[in-house]
Design a protein around this motif. Structure first.
Motif, mmCIF file in Angstrom:
data_model
loop_
_atom_site.group_PDB
_atom_site.id
_atom_site.type_symbol
_atom_site.label_atom_id
_atom_site.label_comp_id
_atom_site.label_asym_id
_atom_site.label_seq_id
_atom_site.Cartn_x
_atom_site.Cartn_y
_atom_site.Cartn_z
ATOM 1 N N ALA A 20 58.141 -10.583 30.980
ATOM 2 C CA ALA A 20 58.799 -9.444 31.624
ATOM 3 C C ALA A 20 60.291 -9.663 31.725
ATOM 4 O O ALA A 20 61.094 -8.761 31.455
ATOM 5 C CB ALA A 20 58.206 -9.226 33.021
ATOM 6 N N ASN A 261 56.328 -1.397 46.081
ATOM 7 C CA ASN A 261 55.198 -2.291 45.833
ATOM 8 C C ASN A 261 53.987 -1.518 45.324
ATOM 9 O O ASN A 261 53.269 -1.980 44.433
ATOM 10 C CB ASN A 261 54.822 -3.047 47.104
ATOM 11 C CG ASN A 261 55.811 -4.162 47.427
ATOM 12 O OD1 ASN A 261 56.640 -4.541 46.594
ATOM 13 N ND2 ASN A 261 55.741 -4.672 48.643
ATOM 14 N N ILE A 264 53.947 -0.797 41.605
ATOM 15 C CA ILE A 264 53.548 -1.944 40.774
ATOM 16 C C ILE A 264 52.037 -2.149 40.867
ATOM 17 O O ILE A 264 51.362 -2.380 39.859
ATOM 18 C CB ILE A 264 54.308 -3.206 41.216
ATOM 19 C CG1 ILE A 264 55.812 -3.026 40.971
ATOM 20 C CG2 ILE A 264 53.797 -4.435 40.465
ATOM 21 C CD1 ILE A 264 56.670 -4.118 41.565
ATOM 22 N N GLY A 285 55.659 -1.549 30.817
ATOM 23 C CA GLY A 285 55.364 -1.791 32.216
ATOM 24 C C GLY A 285 55.891 -3.131 32.687
ATOM 25 O O GLY A 285 56.440 -3.250 33.797
ATOM 26 N N LEU A 286 55.737 -4.148 31.852
ATOM 27 C CA LEU A 286 56.287 -5.461 32.189
ATOM 28 C C LEU A 286 57.805 -5.398 32.316
ATOM 29 O O LEU A 286 58.399 -6.021 33.194
ATOM 30 C CB LEU A 286 55.893 -6.481 31.119
ATOM 31 C CG LEU A 286 54.419 -6.911 31.100
ATOM 32 C CD1 LEU A 286 54.145 -7.787 29.892
ATOM 33 C CD2 LEU A 286 54.062 -7.652 32.384
ATOM 34 N N GLU A 288 59.636 -2.832 33.255
ATOM 35 C CA GLU A 288 60.108 -2.086 34.419
ATOM 36 C C GLU A 288 59.885 -2.835 35.737
ATOM 37 O O GLU A 288 60.554 -2.562 36.729
ATOM 38 C CB GLU A 288 59.398 -0.729 34.498
ATOM 39 C CG GLU A 288 59.544 0.154 33.280
ATOM 40 C CD GLU A 288 60.982 0.509 32.944
ATOM 41 O OE1 GLU A 288 61.880 0.254 33.770
ATOM 42 O OE2 GLU A 288 61.205 1.024 31.841
ATOM 43 N N THR A 289 58.937 -3.771 35.756
ATOM 44 C CA THR A 289 58.573 -4.428 37.004
ATOM 45 C C THR A 289 59.734 -5.132 37.702
ATOM 46 O O THR A 289 59.906 -4.975 38.925
ATOM 47 C CB THR A 289 57.410 -5.408 36.763
ATOM 48 O OG1 THR A 289 56.269 -4.668 36.303
ATOM 49 C CG2 THR A 289 57.035 -6.152 38.037
#
Length: 321
Positions: A20, A261, A264, A285-286, A288-289
């Protein structure tokens, strides 16, 4: 339990975190022009990851003060109703014309049309968002969408009974022009409902070195030219050439903070839905985390605030006679 079995989840977690971070730092979405904002939202819309995880409402949820645990998507719908009530928009009769400036894929606009009977126009600078908003809108609902630049609205003066804008301001390079346009299209006696991510006002304390680094990431990762402070944007609205008088503000940081939170955690609640989108969505997705985690940190620390803006009630009462 063998040592390898015990360590496997930790190793997987470290690999995922490293991946990520690598994706996050490989390139940014630094703001260059309105086209860069449109391109970023086109990409987020086309890959369907944001819609899969956040639903139709591309904004934070409202969890109350103190926050209570509730369904992530229900909290987003609750946010719409809370802002309608807080701004006074629910005083408008059915059939009133309302514009949603920065409508995303139309979640809020559809609630305004369905639950309050408003005639809603949603606008976005992203063609992909407008196409998707139109696809998601049932036939017969008084809600339509158009591609338009919020800093140059192709709309008549005093055309709308209500002006609604949620989390669009950070993408505006000219905050005063944004305020001017929102007020220009609002009828005298109409209702204003604005909610935005805002930075801490410089008069309340300059950013330290760590906060400056975080601020740089928040700006460059999500195509933001700058964040206004709550007092700063209130000044833009009150001192506008299109001014409607005094502006009331509120800070909904506490009410919206759990959203970060929860956004996520949605990936863990809906792993099948994410996997069905394919490897690119998983990688996205990784990527943006880390930004979402930084957003959560910034809001919890007070470096960022969630500001809401409306016409002051005494001003509204005076205009309505």
């Amino acid at each position: 339990m063998s040592l390898s079995t015990f360590l496997a989840p930790a190793v997987i977690g470290l690999v995922a975190a490293a991946g990520a971070y690598a994706l996050w730092t490989r390139r940014s979405r630094t703001y260059h022009s309105s086209e860069s904002v449109a391109s970023a939202y086109d990409a987020w819309t086309d890959d369907r990851l944001l819609e899969t995880l956040w639903g139709e409402h591309v904004h934070l949820g409202h969890y109350g003060d103190p926050p209570i645990r509730r369904d992530f998507r229900r909290a987003k719908a609750d946010f719409v109703h809370e802002l309608v009530h807080w701004s006074g928009l629910d005083r408008l009769p059915p059939g009133s014309r309302v514009v949603d400036v920065g409508c995303g894929i139309g979640g809020s606009a559809r609630i305004l049309a369905r639950d309050y009977g408003f005639d809603v126009l949603g606008i976005s600078i992203s063609p992909a968002q407008i196409q998707r908003a139109t696809e998601l809108t049932p036939e017969g609902l008084s809600c339509r969408f158009e591609v338009m630049d919020a800093l140059n609205l192709k709309l008549a003066d005093a055309e709308f009974d209500g002006v609604w804008s949620v989390e669009a301001g950070p993408h505006m390079p000219d905050k005063q022009r944004f305020a001017d346009e929102l007020l220009r299209i609002l009828k005298p006696g109409g209702y204003l409902a604005v909610a935005d991510w805002n930075r801490r006002d410089p008069r309340d304390g300059a950013l330290d070195a760590r906060e400056r680094w975080v601020m740089h990431q928040l700006l460059t990762q999500w195509a933001h030219p700058e964040f206004a402070s709550i007092p700063g944007f209130r000044h833009n609205l009150e001192c506008s050439s299109q001014s409607r008088g005094l502006i009331d503000t509120g800070d909904w940081t506490t009410e919206t903070l759990p959203s970060w939170n929860e956004s996520i955690l949605e990936g863990f609640r809906r792993p099948g839905a994410v996997l069905r989108l394919g490897p690119p969505a998983l990688l996205q997705g990784l990527r943006e985390t880390p930004t979402m985690l930084l957003m959560r940190w910034a809001f919890a620390r007070g470096m960022m605030q969630f500001g809401v803006f409306r016409l002051a009630s005494d001003q509204l009462n005076a205009e309505l006679g």
